[in-house]
Design an enzyme around this catalytic site. Structure first.
Site, PDB file in Angstrom:
ATOM      1  CG  ASP A  78      -1.817  -1.175   1.290  1.00  0.00           C
ATOM      2  OD1 ASP A  78      -2.214  -1.622   0.189  1.00  0.00           O
ATOM      3  OD2 ASP A  78      -2.132  -1.666   2.377  1.00  0.00           O
ATOM      4  CG  HIS A 105      26.063  11.132 -11.760  1.00  0.00           C
ATOM      5  ND1 HIS A 105      25.251  11.110 -12.869  1.00  0.00           N
ATOM      6  CD2 HIS A 105      26.468  12.416 -11.639  1.00  0.00           C
ATOM      7  CE1 HIS A 105      25.181  12.332 -13.388  1.00  0.00           C
ATOM      8  NE2 HIS A 105      25.909  13.142 -12.666  1.00  0.00           N
ATOM      9  CG  ASP A 124      26.331  17.508  -7.465  1.00  0.00           C
ATOM     10  OD1 ASP A 124      25.360  18.256  -7.264  1.00  0.00           O
ATOM     11  OD2 ASP A 124      26.728  17.182  -8.601  1.00  0.00           O
ATOM     12  CG  ASP A 133      23.125  20.704  -9.976  1.00  0.00           C
ATOM     13  OD1 ASP A 133      23.778  20.119  -9.108  1.00  0.00           O
ATOM     14  OD2 ASP A 133      23.166  20.411 -11.191  1.00  0.00           O
ATOM     15  CG  HIS A 142      31.651  16.385 -15.936  1.00  0.00           C
ATOM     16  ND1 HIS A 142      31.440  17.740 -15.781  1.00  0.00           N
ATOM     17  CD2 HIS A 142      32.341  15.987 -14.839  1.00  0.00           C
ATOM     18  CE1 HIS A 142      31.964  18.131 -14.627  1.00  0.00           C
ATOM     19  NE2 HIS A 142      32.536  17.092 -14.038  1.00  0.00           N
ATOM     20  CG  HIS A 171      23.056  20.688 -16.264  1.00  0.00           C
ATOM     21  ND1 HIS A 171      22.059  21.091 -15.413  1.00  0.00           N
ATOM     22  CD2 HIS A 171      24.025  20.151 -15.469  1.00  0.00           C
ATOM     23  CE1 HIS A 171      22.402  20.780 -14.155  1.00  0.00           C
ATOM     24  NE2 HIS A 171      23.596  20.229 -14.170  1.00  0.00           N
ATOM     25  CG  HIS A 206      20.667  17.164 -15.893  1.00  0.00           C
ATOM     26  ND1 HIS A 206      21.387  16.062 -16.261  1.00  0.00           N
ATOM     27  CD2 HIS A 206      21.383  17.738 -14.883  1.00  0.00           C
ATOM     28  CE1 HIS A 206      22.484  15.962 -15.507  1.00  0.00           C
ATOM     29  NE2 HIS A 206      22.486  16.972 -14.662  1.00  0.00           N
ATOM     30  CD  GLU A 231      27.579  20.432 -13.381  1.00  0.00           C
ATOM     31  OE1 GLU A 231      27.893  19.453 -12.703  1.00  0.00           O
ATOM     32  OE2 GLU A 231      26.427  20.662 -13.767  1.00  0.00           O
ATOM     33  CE1 TYR A 246      34.763  15.243 -10.333  1.00  0.00           C
ATOM     34  CE2 TYR A 246      35.288  15.641 -12.652  1.00  0.00           C
ATOM     35  CZ  TYR A 246      34.518  15.903 -11.537  1.00  0.00           C
ATOM     36  OH  TYR A 246      33.499  16.823 -11.619  1.00  0.00           O
ATOM     37  NE  ARG A 251      30.098  17.787  -9.860  1.00  0.00           N
ATOM     38  CZ  ARG A 251      30.220  16.488  -9.612  1.00  0.00           C
ATOM     39  NH1 ARG A 251      31.245  15.801 -10.103  1.00  0.00           N
ATOM     40  NH2 ARG A 251      29.326  15.861  -8.854  1.00  0.00           N
ATOM     41  CD  GLU A 282      26.443  21.527 -10.285  1.00  0.00           C
ATOM     42  OE1 GLU A 282      26.599  20.594  -9.470  1.00  0.00           O
ATOM     43  OE2 GLU A 282      25.701  21.438 -11.287  1.00  0.00           O
TER      44      GLU A 282
END
Ligand code: GLY
Ligand code: MN
Ligand code: MN
Length: 455
Positions: A51, A255, A272, A283, A364, A368, A375, A398, A402, A422, A424
């Site tokens: 439920d 990610h 992030d 973001d 990357h 965006h 995004h 951003e 790495y 990073r 951003e």
């Protein structure tokens, strides 16, 4: 406990006014023909188990066109005697359901408080939509969102194909309205900008709280708890996307979001995280040393990424191509790699998209669109031409570097092993230059070191 941060976030801005929704609808409908039918759908609720449902979030287009948030809704617009009429199908009032699941505005509430002309119970959809379809020639709908609406349209298209041949009426084509809606969503109004600024202010303070609570031994999940807790404390709807909270080598996974590792002495932590406030996303990424003091090696990489980010933000100006920030960031990052002796290539060679060394450590894009979706919608190459920035567009900036020592595909320089950085920010394009909506979030080495571990 979060009172200072709450104060820094400030008062909530005004919600989007009914007139603005009506203006959005008019701008879209003015691009349609009188015998077109517009349908905006929303996804069905999704069951987690038995439920229990996943928290419901309607389609971004539904939010944009009329602000209705509940499930089982369909927004339509059709033309009657030269006038566009908007109608919303909603869950009707139902005492038993409301006792269990919560209060509903119902048909009456929708009519009274939402920017629409007519409201109907969702149960009437099939009959009413069939009638609307009979009288239209092109149906503007995004297929694949609401399977019931898709089926209904397909059925009508089939059954009416015979009638169409005889009577000359009935739907002849299905057109996706997304390209038209996306162009509208790409340029933010004053009211949207204030909601986005608020979203970014909340996310900035959440990062500050996470910085203050970082010390060796803290769990990534504990910082996630602080961030998500702060989002809720500020009355946002919560995360705009799963938080990325990566310490050590996890910071080099773009990610990463299992967030179940312990932050250890000497590591960099990359967070992030952004919230959704009244439907609008922030973001933000920041990277900081777990022990509160950047090592020399960490500071070297950090400063290159920060310089690249500042160069990229400076490109966020009316008339500049959308990829100018990316090119600016890449250039500064490549120069940095050369200055640290991390490549023997020339600048032009390092920037080469096939053989350049930059892409080993920066894989990357630099940004965006940002808006109702993290995004966000908006074509980057309309008709194959590079989009240029206009006032009211919001883009993230951003860049990162790495150095995953775990990677089998590259030889990671030992000095920088498992440093992932990073930075951003969310940047509004204005006629006066870039306006960093997330500017409350510290990012210089000195400012970050002042905060980390102080809670
Ligand atoms: N938070 C995902 C991204 O930065 O695009
Ligand atoms: Mn982003
Ligand atoms: Mn992000």
């Amino acid at each position: 406990m979060w009172e200072d941060s709450l104060k820094a976030v400030g008062n909530e801005p005004a919600v989007i006014h009914e007139d603005e929704y009506r203006a959005r609808q008019s701008r879209l409908l003015s691009q349609l023909r009188p015998n077109d039918l517009l349908i905006i759908t929303a996804p069905h609720e999704s069951t987690r188990s038995n439920d229990v449902h996943y928290p419901y979030r309607t389609s971004s287009d539904m939010l944009y066109m009329c602000g209705w948030e509940d499930p089982e809704s369909v927004f339509c617009a059709y033309n009657e005697d030269g006038q566009w009429v908007t109608a919303l199908f909603v869950q009707p009032s139902d005492v038993l359901k409301e006792i269990w699941e919560g209060r509903r505005p119902g048909v009456e509430g929708a009519m009274e408080n939402w920017p629409i002309d007519l409201a109907y119970p969702h149960g009437d959809l099939s009959v009413k939509l069939s009638k609307m379809l009979e009288n239209c020639s092109r149906v503007f709908v995004k297929m694949g969102v609401d399977s019931d609406v898709d089926e209904l349209i397909e059925k009508e298209m089939k059954t009416m194909s015979r009638a169409k041949q005889k009577l000359g009426t009935g739907p002849v084509s299905i057109v996706d309205p997304s390209s038209k809606i996306n162009e509208l969503r790409l340029r933010k109004s004053e009211a949207e900008i204030e909601l986005m600024r608020h979203s970014a202010k909340v996310a900035s303070q959440a990062h500050i709280q996470a910085m203050a609570n970082t010390k060796p031994g803290v769990g990534e999940w504990q910082l996630e708890g602080i961030i998500e807790g702060f989002f809720k404390y500020c009355k946002t709807s919560g995360i705009a996307y799963p938080c990325i909270i990566g310490s050590g080598d996890n910071a080099t996974v773009l990610h990463y979001n299992v967030n179940n590792d312990t932050c250890d002495e000497g590591e960099i932590l990359l967070i992030d995280a952004g919230c959704e406030y009244k439907g609008y996303a922030s973001d933000i990424t920041r990277s900081w040393p777990v022990n509160g003091k950047f090592s020399e090696a960490q500071a070297e990489i950090y400063q290159i990424v920060l310089d690249s980010q500042l160069a990229a933000i400076d490109e966020c100006r009316v008339g500049r191509p959308y990829d100018a920030p990316h090119e600016a960031a890449r250039r500064v990052l490549a120069e940095g790699l050369i200055s640290l002796g991390l490549t023997n290539q020339s600048l032009e060679e390092a920037l080469d998209s096939e053989k350049g060394d930059l892409k080993k450590w920066y894989m990357h894009n630099t940004g965006h669109w940002l808006g109702i979706d993290v995004h966000d919608v908006g074509v980057y190459l309309p008709d194959g031409e590079t989009r240029v920035f206009e006032e009211g567009m919001v883009i993230t900036v951003e860049p990162g570097l790495y150095f995953g020592a775990w990677r089998p595909d590259v030889d990671c320089p030992q000095r920088y092993a498992n440093i992932g950085i990073r930075i951003e920010d969310d940047v509004l394009i204005t006629k006066d230059g870039p306006d960093v909506l997330s500017s409350d979030c510290p990012k210089t080495i000195a400012n970050i070191e002042e905060i980390v571990g102080t809670a």
